[in-house]
Design a protein around this motif. Structure first.
Motif, PDB file in Angstrom:
ATOM      1  N   ALA A  37      30.266  51.332  45.109  1.00 32.77           N
ATOM      2  CA  ALA A  37      31.264  50.370  45.579  1.00 32.77           C
ATOM      3  C   ALA A  37      32.286  51.103  46.433  1.00 32.77           C
ATOM      4  O   ALA A  37      32.647  52.254  46.152  1.00 32.77           O
ATOM      5  CB  ALA A  37      31.950  49.684  44.403  1.00 32.77           C
ATOM      6  N   GLY A  38      32.789  50.441  47.477  1.00 32.98           N
ATOM      7  CA  GLY A  38      33.723  51.064  48.414  1.00 32.98           C
ATOM      8  C   GLY A  38      35.140  51.120  47.888  1.00 32.98           C
ATOM      9  O   GLY A  38      35.429  50.803  46.722  1.00 32.98           O
ATOM     10  N   ASP A  39      36.060  51.514  48.772  1.00 37.14           N
ATOM     11  CA  ASP A  39      37.468  51.592  48.416  1.00 37.14           C
ATOM     12  C   ASP A  39      38.029  50.211  48.102  1.00 37.14           C
ATOM     13  O   ASP A  39      37.528  49.188  48.569  1.00 37.14           O
ATOM     14  CB  ASP A  39      38.270  52.209  49.564  1.00 37.14           C
ATOM     15  N   HIS A  40      39.092  50.212  47.288  1.00 37.77           N
ATOM     16  CA  HIS A  40      39.843  48.997  46.955  1.00 37.77           C
ATOM     17  C   HIS A  40      39.004  47.967  46.205  1.00 37.77           C
ATOM     18  O   HIS A  40      39.277  46.766  46.268  1.00 37.77           O
ATOM     19  CB  HIS A  40      40.421  48.358  48.229  1.00 37.77           C
ATOM     20  N   THR A  41      38.011  48.416  45.458  1.00 37.08           N
ATOM     21  CA  THR A  41      37.234  47.491  44.640  1.00 37.08           C
ATOM     22  C   THR A  41      38.054  47.047  43.434  1.00 37.08           C
ATOM     23  O   THR A  41      38.667  47.871  42.753  1.00 37.08           O
ATOM     24  CB  THR A  41      35.931  48.154  44.166  1.00 37.08           C
ATOM     25  N   SER A  42      38.034  45.753  43.176  1.00 33.86           N
ATOM     26  CA  SER A  42      38.769  45.185  42.046  1.00 33.86           C
ATOM     27  C   SER A  42      37.788  44.528  41.085  1.00 33.86           C
ATOM     28  O   SER A  42      36.972  43.697  41.496  1.00 33.86           O
ATOM     29  CB  SER A  42      39.794  44.160  42.534  1.00 33.86           C
ATOM     30  N   ILE A  43      37.871  44.909  39.804  1.00 34.59           N
ATOM     31  CA  ILE A  43      36.991  44.356  38.772  1.00 34.59           C
ATOM     32  C   ILE A  43      37.861  43.755  37.687  1.00 34.59           C
ATOM     33  O   ILE A  43      38.706  44.444  37.097  1.00 34.59           O
ATOM     34  CB  ILE A  43      36.076  45.437  38.179  1.00 34.59           C
ATOM     35  N   THR A  44      37.664  42.477  37.403  1.00 32.36           N
ATOM     36  CA  THR A  44      38.423  41.785  36.360  1.00 32.36           C
ATOM     37  C   THR A  44      37.448  41.113  35.414  1.00 32.36           C
ATOM     38  O   THR A  44      36.621  40.295  35.837  1.00 32.36           O
ATOM     39  CB  THR A  44      39.364  40.732  36.956  1.00 32.36           C
ATOM     40  N   VAL A  45      37.533  41.447  34.123  1.00 28.55           N
ATOM     41  CA  VAL A  45      36.647  40.867  33.111  1.00 28.55           C
ATOM     42  C   VAL A  45      37.502  40.313  31.986  1.00 28.55           C
ATOM     43  O   VAL A  45      38.368  41.012  31.445  1.00 28.55           O
ATOM     44  CB  VAL A  45      35.662  41.918  32.562  1.00 28.55           C
ATOM     45  N   THR A  46      37.258  39.064  31.635  1.00 27.49           N
ATOM     46  CA  THR A  46      37.995  38.405  30.563  1.00 27.49           C
ATOM     47  C   THR A  46      36.998  37.835  29.565  1.00 27.49           C
ATOM     48  O   THR A  46      36.101  37.075  29.960  1.00 27.49           O
ATOM     49  CB  THR A  46      38.878  37.278  31.101  1.00 27.49           C
ATOM     50  N   GLY A  47      37.133  38.193  28.312  1.00 25.31           N
ATOM     51  CA  GLY A  47      36.219  37.646  27.307  1.00 25.31           C
ATOM     52  C   GLY A  47      36.313  38.395  26.004  1.00 25.31           C
ATOM     53  O   GLY A  47      36.545  39.609  25.970  1.00 25.31           O
ATOM     54  N   GLU A  48      36.113  37.671  24.915  1.00 23.27           N
ATOM     55  CA  GLU A  48      36.149  38.268  23.600  1.00 23.27           C
ATOM     56  C   GLU A  48      34.823  38.971  23.290  1.00 23.27           C
ATOM     57  O   GLU A  48      33.875  38.920  24.071  1.00 23.27           O
ATOM     58  CB  GLU A  48      36.446  37.198  22.548  1.00 23.27           C
ATOM     59  N   LYS A  49      34.765  39.584  22.133  1.00 25.33           N
ATOM     60  CA  LYS A  49      33.586  40.323  21.705  1.00 25.33           C
ATOM     61  C   LYS A  49      32.404  39.390  21.482  1.00 25.33           C
ATOM     62  O   LYS A  49      32.544  38.286  20.944  1.00 25.33           O
ATOM     63  CB  LYS A  49      33.909  41.079  20.418  1.00 25.33           C
ATOM     64  N   SER A  50      31.234  39.835  21.901  1.00 23.54           N
ATOM     65  CA  SER A  50      29.983  39.107  21.664  1.00 23.54           C
ATOM     66  C   SER A  50      29.195  39.811  20.569  1.00 23.54           C
ATOM     67  O   SER A  50      29.170  41.047  20.508  1.00 23.54           O
ATOM     68  CB  SER A  50      29.143  39.058  22.945  1.00 23.54           C
TER      69      SER A  50
END
Length: 477
Positions: A37-50
């Motif tokens: 992945a290149g510069d300025h990659t943003s990763i957002t993950v929302t979620g409880e345990k599975s």
């Protein structure tokens, strides 16, 4: 799931990846898969345990999968037991400069390397988690190649099991670590803090055979120790400090090995009790190792001066190779405190304490001296009074000038001015000054003159340990 790479290569430019759901994952690199992945990659993950997938993960590199992020990456995971970056089963994660990893949720982990997984971060990485900031387990490795800012609610750094390591040894880079450290069951933590703006706030612990926790502090770096601590190796050099006063309770620090010179132990004491105080235990010091000791004694808080023969054990050096001296403590109040630190041989032979040992170092005396910052305050009154006298003398001088004149009937009313400068001195100060006066005279008759004047004065006192500026405005009739 955001991006999944299995036995192949996935490349993407900078962009945003957002995942919402139980056990969600932003990027997965699996089974020799390679994700770039290149510069300025943003990763957002929302979620409880599975139940099947466990907690949510920002990046998951496992079974020899590799994930590589460019500079200025941002990873945010929200949910209980979530993890920002997981490198597992030989997986590798490589993150560029200025990365930010934030995990919000109970038992969350910022970075986790497991089962020979490796996570490597370049310069200026920030990691924050409500559980563990950074962990390595089962031969995992986390390596910070440059500066780092790490925060963990339970632990900032946690290394467990043989061949597991967390490495923050890059020299000359700012590192801030907030939260306790623990090396357990053969795990290793190595941290070098060698800049004046680097610090570690927390307690350190070593548990189990083969565990190592090495702290190398130099050049004014600080360890704010918040609880009883142990390390396998401690270096304290060139103005670096172990601040045991960060916790109001008395604490103990144990180091298997110790080296350094001109480092400082800042310790809480109660000399009057001859029992209560912080303690340092060095199992093996390097030949010629030395340190300075500053103390904040309870007697000053109580306003009581300790008199008579007193001795309080502060440092035990099992091999008797290190030496310690007292260091002046300036807390910015009215007084400085200088402790007298004596070896056990002096305490035994000169003070008559029969059980004092040559491997021990004691606090035996406290001396109060006027704080350097206080001296200008004490001397400024004399300087101001001297300036006032100079101003008063100019009024007398004007009256003398008038008495010496031979008034004539044709004397006219008019303005007058005077400028006067010079230097004066007193105990603890010297000062340069300048006074300017402007006045007006009315000649009522040969024997009577009425007048008024205004005065502006400036002085620049030098107090050796400080300087000041004085101003005066005055008028006279």
């Amino acid at each position: 799931m955001g991006i999944y790479t299995d036995s192949g290569t996935t490349s993407l430019e900078s962009g945003s990846i957002a995942v919402n759901g139980k056990g969600g994952m932003g990027i997965v690199s699996y089974n020799n898969g390679y994700t770039v992945a290149g510069d300025h990659t943003s990763i957002t993950v929302t979620g409880e345990k599975s139940e099947d997938l466990g907690g949510s993960k920002g990046i998951y590199s496992f079974y020899d999968g590799i994930t590589s992020l460019g500079n200025n990456a941002s990873i945010t995971v929200t949910g209980s037991e979530g993890t920002g970056i997981v490198s597992e089963e030989g997986g590798k994660t490589i993150v560029g400069e200025n990365a930010s990893v934030t995990v919000k949720g109970e038992n969350g982990v910022g970075i986790s390397s497991l089962s020979q997984g490796i996570t490597s971060l370049l310069d200026n990485a920030t990691v924050a988690a409500e559980g563990r900031g950074v962990e390595s387990k089962t031969s995992g490795a986390v390596i910070f190649a440059g500066s780092a800012n790490i925060m963990g609610g339970q632990y900032s750094l946690f290394s467990q099991d043989t061949d597991s390591i967390i490495d923050l040894t890059a020299a000359g880079t700012r590192k801030t670590i907030q939260g306790n450290m623990l090396a357990s069951n053969g795990g290793t933590i190595r941290a070098v803090l060698d800049t004046g703006d680097s610090f570690f706030t927390g307690a350190s612990g070593v548990e189990g055979e083969g565990s190592e926790l090495e702290l190398d502090l130099a050049n004014g770096a600080r360890w704010n120790m918040t609880g009883d601590s142990s390390v396998t190796h401690l270096t304290l050099d060139s103005g670096a400090m172990v601040n045991m006063a960060a916790n109001p309770a008395y604490q103990q620090l144990s180091a298997d090995t110790f080296r350094g010179s001109n480092g400082i132990f800042y310790m809480k004491t109660d000399l009057d009790s001859q029992i209560d105080g912080d303690k340092v235990h060095l199992k093996e010091a390097e030949d010629g190792a030395s340190g300075k000791i500053q103390v904040y004694d309870a007697s000053f808080a109580r306003g009581k001066e300790v008199t008579g023969t007193r001795h309080l054990l502060l440092v035990t050096d099992d091999r008797g190779r290190a030496s310690f001296t007292g260091e002046n403590l300036n807390r910015g109040g009215l007084w400085d405190v200088t402790p007298t630190i004596q070896n056990g041989s002096y305490v035994r032979n000169s003070m008559g304490v029969t059980d004092a040992q040559d491997t021990e170092w004691y606090l035996t005396k406290l001396e109060k001296t006027v704080n350097a910052d206080t001296r200008p305050v004490l001397n400024s009154g004399d300087s101001v009074y001297g300036f006032y006298r100079l101003s008063l003398d100019t009024l007398r001088q004007r009256r003398g000038n008038l008495r010496q004149r031979k008034f004539q009937s044709d004397d006219a009313d008019g303005l007058w001015a005077r400028n006067r400068g010079g230097r004066f001195s007193g105990p603890g100060f010297t000062s340069r000054y300048n006074l300017f006066q402007l006045g007006y005279d009315v000649h009522h008759n040969p024997g009577s003159v009425y007048g008024f004047f205004g005065e502006r004065g400036i002085a620049s006192p030098d107090y050796q340990t400080g300087s000041g500026r004085e101003h005066t405005l005055a008028g006279g009739l």
